[in-house]
Write an enzyme that holds these catalytic residues in place. Structure first.
Site, mmCIF file in Angstrom:
data_model
loop_
_atom_site.group_PDB
_atom_site.id
_atom_site.type_symbol
_atom_site.label_atom_id
_atom_site.label_comp_id
_atom_site.label_asym_id
_atom_site.label_seq_id
_atom_site.Cartn_x
_atom_site.Cartn_y
_atom_site.Cartn_z
ATOM 1 N N SER A 7 -65.541 -22.572 -25.145
ATOM 2 C CA SER A 7 -64.713 -22.233 -26.407
ATOM 3 C C SER A 7 -64.883 -23.090 -27.412
ATOM 4 C CB SER A 7 -63.378 -21.741 -26.054
ATOM 5 O OG SER A 7 -62.854 -21.724 -27.275
ATOM 6 N N TYR A 47 -55.878 -24.241 -21.913
ATOM 7 C CA TYR A 47 -56.612 -23.679 -22.085
ATOM 8 C C TYR A 47 -57.893 -24.369 -22.882
ATOM 9 C CZ TYR A 47 -60.072 -20.046 -23.937
ATOM 10 O OH TYR A 47 -61.085 -19.491 -24.274
HETATM 11 N N1 LIG Z 1 -62.158 -13.733 -26.763
HETATM 12 C C1 LIG Z 1 -62.288 -14.934 -27.574
HETATM 13 O O1 LIG Z 1 -61.549 -15.355 -28.688
HETATM 14 C C2 LIG Z 1 -63.030 -16.050 -26.665
HETATM 15 C C3 LIG Z 1 -63.081 -17.464 -27.388
HETATM 16 C C4 LIG Z 1 -63.790 -18.443 -26.732
HETATM 17 C C5 LIG Z 1 -64.143 -18.293 -25.470
HETATM 18 N N2 LIG Z 1 -63.739 -17.203 -24.616
HETATM 19 C C6 LIG Z 1 -63.944 -17.179 -23.410
HETATM 20 O O2 LIG Z 1 -64.757 -15.971 -22.974
HETATM 21 C C7 LIG Z 1 -64.427 -15.410 -21.904
HETATM 22 C C8 LIG Z 1 -64.325 -14.064 -21.862
HETATM 23 O O3 LIG Z 1 -63.236 -13.618 -22.621
HETATM 24 P P1 LIG Z 1 -62.705 -12.247 -23.071
HETATM 25 O O4 LIG Z 1 -62.046 -12.443 -24.537
HETATM 26 O O5 LIG Z 1 -63.764 -11.303 -23.017
HETATM 27 O O6 LIG Z 1 -61.276 -11.777 -22.538
HETATM 28 P P2 LIG Z 1 -60.871 -12.027 -20.915
HETATM 29 O O7 LIG Z 1 -59.963 -13.222 -20.999
HETATM 30 O O8 LIG Z 1 -60.102 -10.694 -21.019
HETATM 31 O O9 LIG Z 1 -62.008 -11.958 -20.203
HETATM 32 C C9 LIG Z 1 -62.127 -12.355 -18.821
HETATM 33 C C10 LIG Z 1 -62.623 -11.488 -17.879
HETATM 34 O O10 LIG Z 1 -62.678 -12.203 -16.562
HETATM 35 C C11 LIG Z 1 -61.984 -11.606 -15.657
HETATM 36 N N3 LIG Z 1 -61.396 -12.585 -14.884
HETATM 37 C C12 LIG Z 1 -60.209 -13.165 -15.077
HETATM 38 N N4 LIG Z 1 -59.690 -13.914 -13.946
HETATM 39 C C13 LIG Z 1 -60.709 -13.747 -13.094
HETATM 40 C C14 LIG Z 1 -61.129 -14.191 -11.883
HETATM 41 N N5 LIG Z 1 -59.971 -15.150 -11.248
HETATM 42 N N6 LIG Z 1 -62.063 -13.970 -11.291
HETATM 43 C C15 LIG Z 1 -62.731 -13.048 -11.456
HETATM 44 N N7 LIG Z 1 -62.646 -12.375 -12.722
HETATM 45 C C16 LIG Z 1 -61.666 -12.863 -13.507
HETATM 46 C C17 LIG Z 1 -60.881 -10.539 -16.430
HETATM 47 O O11 LIG Z 1 -60.567 -9.601 -15.664
HETATM 48 C C18 LIG Z 1 -61.794 -10.225 -17.702
HETATM 49 O O12 LIG Z 1 -62.623 -9.021 -17.544
HETATM 50 C C19 LIG Z 1 -63.521 -16.196 -21.097
HETATM 51 O O13 LIG Z 1 -63.896 -17.304 -20.518
HETATM 52 C C20 LIG Z 1 -62.825 -16.698 -22.577
HETATM 53 O O14 LIG Z 1 -62.069 -18.105 -22.027
HETATM 54 C C21 LIG Z 1 -63.199 -16.095 -25.391
#
Ligand SMILES: NC(=O)c1ccc[n+]([C@@H]2O[C@H](COP(=O)([O-])OP(=O)(O)OC[C@H]3O[C@@H](n4cnc5c(N)ncnc54)[C@H](O)[C@@H]3O)[C@@H](O)[C@H]2O)c1
Length: 254
Positions: free
Chosen positions: A145, A158
């Site tokens: 991130s 985080y």
């Molecule tokens: N949305 C943002 O602004 C952003 C920015 C930077 C990085 N990220 C990263 O991108 C990735 C995806 O984020 P997102 O925004 O789609 O939201 P999110 O946090 O909802 O996505 C995470 C996905 O991972 C799954 N998950 C969570 N814990 C798990 C586990 N223990 N085992 C298997 N699956 C699991 C969830 O069910 C979900 O589908 C994450 O790693 C997040 O940290 C997101």
């Protein structure tokens, strides 16, 4: 360039049932890869959506913090599609976070975030290595991130976890080069994934400042990450490893 640069490749996308992970699974599939979607919930439905578009996909439920579940994810790729070439470590805890000053975060919150975001990433990297070696090499793309570089407030656990993902990417790239496994990372800016949109505190606190600090003045959506991840997974990145690419519309120059 071929329309299907990932034809014949098999990809595992963790956390691929929704949001950024689903966009990445779909992008890999559209470039020719067969995709295994792994998630705590909704993986099979997500895979069915890709199959309905004519893509090759399977879904498997599982928690990335469980060694047995990770081994089942790899087993599904090998059983259903004959091998595994690409791992996208996207599963993470972000969208469900409540922003808090660091001294109000408790130990259980720290442990849960580090467990999924760091140890889950490690377990998946370790879990795929034998399968990738059987294919003569592979690609790992870890989702970090932009907060790891900017040190954003109110989510210290985080931020620390995503900094660890960048460092882990470098250490693994060094160790796994001899196995022809290339390890890179993509660091997204604030992205309006469906789970983020369900968290009003996150949207209220982060959306406007992110937009203001971004030179490409629009909201970021999951599809904005597809090109970078598919690049690292594909033939054009064959001599790139240990790198982190910030994809955030020009908020942080890494
Ligand atoms: N949305 C943002 O602004 C952003 C920015 C930077 C990085 N990220 C990263 O991108 C990735 C995806 O984020 P997102 O925004 O789609 O939201 P999110 O946090 O909802 O996505 C995470 C996905 O991972 C799954 N998950 C969570 N814990 C798990 C586990 N223990 N085992 C298997 N699956 C699991 C969830 O069910 C979900 O589908 C994450 O790693 C997040 O940290 C997101």
């Amino acid at each position: 360039m071929s329309d299907a640069p990932l034809q014949g490749r098999v990809a595992l996308v963790t956390g691929g049932a929704a949001g950024i992970g689903f966009a990445l699974a779909s992008g890999l599939g559209r470039r020719g890869a067969a995709v295994v979607i792994a998630d705590l919930q909704g993986a099979e439905d997500a895979a069915a959506r890709l199959r309905a578009e004519g893509l090759q996909a399977q879904g498997i439920g599982g928690d990335v913090t469980s060694e047995e579940a990770v081994s089942a994810m790899v087993g599904a790729a090998e059983h259903d599609f004959g091998g595994l070439d690409i791992l996208v470590n996207n599963a993470g805890i972000y969208a469900s976070l409540t922003p808090k000053p660091f001294d109000e975060l408790n130990l259980a919150e720290w442990r849960r975030v580090l467990d999924v975001n760091v140890i889950g990433t490690f377990l998946c990297c370790r879990g795929v290595l034998p399968a990738m070696q059987r294919r003569g090499g592979g690609r790992i793309v870890n989702i970090s991130s932009g907060v790891a570089f900017k040190g954003n407030p109110y989510m210290a656990h985080y931020v620390a976890s995503k900094g660890a993902v960048v460092s882990l990417t470098r250490a693994l790239a060094t160790e796994m080069g001899r196995h022809a496994v290339l390890v890179n990372s993509v660091a997204p800016g604030f992205t309006l994934s469906e789970n983020v949109l369900r968290n009003p505190m996150l949207v209220a606190g982060v959306k406007e400042p992110s937009l203001r600090n971004r030179v490409l003045g629009r909201d970021m959506v999951p599809d904005d990450l597809v090109g970078a991840v598919c690049f690292f997974a594909g033939p054009d990145a064959a001599f790139i490893t240990g790198q982190t690419l910030v994809v955030d519309g020009g908020a942080y120059y890494h």
